[in-house]
Design an enzyme around this catalytic site. Structure first.
Site, mmCIF file in Angstrom:
data_model
loop_
_atom_site.group_PDB
_atom_site.id
_atom_site.type_symbol
_atom_site.label_atom_id
_atom_site.label_comp_id
_atom_site.label_asym_id
_atom_site.label_seq_id
_atom_site.Cartn_x
_atom_site.Cartn_y
_atom_site.Cartn_z
ATOM 1 N N HIS A 1 0.873 -1.189 0.000
ATOM 2 C CA HIS A 1 0.000 0.000 0.000
ATOM 3 C C HIS A 1 0.900 1.227 0.000
ATOM 4 O O HIS A 1 1.616 1.463 0.982
ATOM 5 C CB HIS A 1 -0.917 0.011 1.228
ATOM 6 C CG HIS A 1 -1.889 -1.141 1.236
ATOM 7 N ND1 HIS A 1 -3.119 -1.087 0.618
ATOM 8 C CD2 HIS A 1 -1.785 -2.388 1.757
ATOM 9 C CE1 HIS A 1 -3.744 -2.257 0.772
ATOM 10 N NE2 HIS A 1 -2.952 -3.063 1.458
ATOM 11 N N ASN B 1 -6.599 0.748 -2.972
ATOM 12 C CA ASN B 1 -7.445 1.457 -1.990
ATOM 13 C C ASN B 1 -6.879 2.824 -1.621
ATOM 14 O O ASN B 1 -6.581 3.110 -0.480
ATOM 15 C CB ASN B 1 -7.716 0.593 -0.746
ATOM 16 C CG ASN B 1 -6.457 0.142 -0.022
ATOM 17 O OD1 ASN B 1 -5.363 0.181 -0.571
ATOM 18 N ND2 ASN B 1 -6.613 -0.291 1.222
ATOM 19 N N ASP C 1 2.123 -6.968 2.433
ATOM 20 C CA ASP C 1 0.919 -6.219 2.813
ATOM 21 C C ASP C 1 1.332 -4.979 3.606
ATOM 22 O O ASP C 1 0.707 -4.629 4.614
ATOM 23 C CB ASP C 1 -0.076 -7.070 3.620
ATOM 24 C CG ASP C 1 -1.454 -6.398 3.711
ATOM 25 O OD1 ASP C 1 -1.636 -5.316 3.113
ATOM 26 O OD2 ASP C 1 -2.347 -6.956 4.390
ATOM 27 N N HIS D 1 0.296 3.394 8.430
ATOM 28 C CA HIS D 1 -0.715 4.316 8.960
ATOM 29 C C HIS D 1 -0.018 5.379 9.790
ATOM 30 O O HIS D 1 1.085 5.155 10.306
ATOM 31 C CB HIS D 1 -1.734 3.571 9.827
ATOM 32 C CG HIS D 1 -2.638 2.672 9.038
ATOM 33 N ND1 HIS D 1 -3.587 3.160 8.171
ATOM 34 C CD2 HIS D 1 -2.707 1.318 8.956
ATOM 35 C CE1 HIS D 1 -4.213 2.136 7.601
ATOM 36 N NE2 HIS D 1 -3.695 1.010 8.051
HETATM 37 O O1 DOR Z 1 -4.553 -4.664 7.700
HETATM 38 C C1 DOR Z 1 -4.837 -4.320 6.557
HETATM 39 N N1 DOR Z 1 -4.570 -3.070 6.132
HETATM 40 N N2 DOR Z 1 -5.453 -5.198 5.761
HETATM 41 C C2 DOR Z 1 -5.940 -4.828 4.567
HETATM 42 O O2 DOR Z 1 -6.478 -5.669 3.883
HETATM 43 C C3 DOR Z 1 -5.827 -3.420 4.120
HETATM 44 C C4 DOR Z 1 -4.709 -2.732 4.767
HETATM 45 C C5 DOR Z 1 -4.754 -1.227 4.632
HETATM 46 O O3 DOR Z 1 -5.012 -0.739 3.517
HETATM 47 O O4 DOR Z 1 -4.478 -0.532 5.603
#
Ligand code: DOR
Length: 428
Positions: free
Chosen positions: A69, A101, A312, A316
């Protein structure tokens, strides 16, 4: 044009060519020119050559992360294409695949083109976007998959959200066959997950947190396997976390259904215990599970049920992770710890080094049909030099990623990428 480089005396492991020897790599014009054993005849030295002494170190093809991401566009306070790709290079990755996303969602060729252009302008490694399966990731209407494919998307996924409608998933698998690209499924039955925030079990009851049962993942793994069988479309299961999912995927493969799967370092390294103390850095979706699941995931990696290790990487902002557990967003910043955590699988005898590097290089590259993950002569010079003896302590303050959200803080890991080369450009 990048400088010619000679990497000397490294232990080269390249599963794409079954290479496992000590030798040299010559890079010219940003491409791999030659890989040779130490015993081969010494090459005449070119005076303009930059030499890197890799004696005592390992050299792998640059790692390929098929699940990242990067957050841009829209969530630049969490990560940007610049910081995310720099974190990738820091972690030994030379190719990453950002999930759609973002805001706006990457559900059309304009957003795809923006990500690609920005990556070329500001990025530090190759970026292969993954387009959304449905418009706005709302799960209602198939997105412009054909146009996104033409714009450069290498797979489709609504990652972060499941595609709850079986008919939409069926259509996506059918449609994707035209382009021979995988549909990557975030397997989660939302009504069954029922707003849970951690694994369902004794610990969730003790902590007073709502749990997500393993079945919330497994029901969707089973459904999507059935749909892959029905359609013949290429299904890739994202972030496998449970024993039951491993079992279902193993059976599907035995029956010849076109399914591949990935897991992430946190699912084979730690359990739900990391949540104790309401540690939001251990909040991730799917949630961390039990020791039994960790062992099943390792077994799945070992017997080939799980093809790929992906990060993954889900950065954040600190302010968001400081919220109470129920409200904090899910995700782990993973690019800078993935290699060290994964090398533990070699230390424990779960995988050979060649198997591990395959799952982080050529295997994801093949699933995505991208020409990466190899040191074959003629390919772009993407590689990582790793000091396997060097121990380091995970210190999120030193992450290059803007996301400092790691449950591995303070953990001691071995296997530090010391040099990463992308298309002949050296990053130290
Ligand atoms: O923990 C997660 N964070 N799982 C996901 O599928 C999406 C991801 C996110 O975009 O923060």
């Amino acid at each position: 044009m990048s400088k010619d480089i000679l990497i000397k005396d490294g232990h080269i492991v390249d599963p794409s060519q079954d290479i496992d020897y000590v030798g040299d790599i010559l890079i010219a014009d940003g491409k791999i020119k030659e890989t040779r054993t130490q015993n081969s005849k010494p090459r005449a030295q070119n005076s303009g050559l930059e030499t890197i002494d890799a004696g005592g170190m390992f050299v792998f093809p640059g790692l390929v992360d098929m699940h990242t991401h990067l957050r841009e566009p829209g969530f630049e306070h969490k990560e940007t294409i610049r910081t995310g790709t720099l974190a990738a290079v820091h972690g030994g990755f030379t190719s990453v695949c950002p999930m759609p996303n973002t805001s706006p969602v990457n559900d059309n060729p304009t957003v795809t083109a923006f990500i690609i252009k920005k990556s070329l302008d500001e990025g530090f490694c190759h970026v292969y976007p993954i387009g959304a399966i449905t418009k706005g990731q709302r799960g209602e209407e198939i997105a412009e998959m054909g146009l996104m494919y033409e714009a450069g998307c290498v797979a489709f996924s609504d990652d972060g959200r499941p595609v709850m409608s079986s008919i939409i998933m069926r259509r996506a698998l059918e449609y994707s066959k035209r382009f021979n690209v995988p549909v990557i499924s975030h397997c989660e039955d939302l009504p069954l997950a029922d707003g849970g925030v951690m694994n369902e079990g004794g610990l969730s009851a003790m902590l007073g947190l709502k749990g997500i049962p393993s079945a919330a993942e497994e029901v969707m793994v089973a459904r999507d396997i059935l749909l892959a069988e029905l359609t013949g479309g290429r299904l890739h299961i994202a972030h496998v976390s449970t024993q039951g999912s491993v079992r279902l995927i193993r059976q599907a493969k035995e029956r010849g259904i076109p399914v591949t799967a990935e897991t992430c370092p946190h699912y084979f390294s730690i359990t739900e215990d990391a949540v104790k103390g309401y540690n939001t850095n251990a909040k991730v979706n799917p949630p961390l599970r039990t020791q039994r699941d960790v062992e099943a995931v390792r077994e799945g990696l070992k017997d080939g049920t799980i093809d790929v290790i992906a990060t993954d990487h889900a950065p954040h902002h600190l302010d968001e992770k400081l919220l109470e557990f129920d409200k904090a967003p899910s995700g782990i910043s993973g690019l800078e710890t993935a290699l060290g955590l994964s090398l533990n699988l070699v230390g424990s005898g779960t995988l050979s080094l060649k198997q591990l590097i395959g799952k982080m290089t050529i295997v994801p590259a093949r699933i995505l049909n991208v020409d990466r993950g190899t040191l074959k002569p003629g390919s772009d010079a993407d590689l990582v030099i790793v000091d396997m003896g060097k121990e380091f302590r995970v210190d999120a303050k030193r992450f290059v990623s803007l996301g400092r959200n790691t449950p591995f803080e303070g953990m001691s890991l071995k296997g530090m990428p010391v040099v990463t080369i992308v298309k002949g450009k050296i990053h130290r």
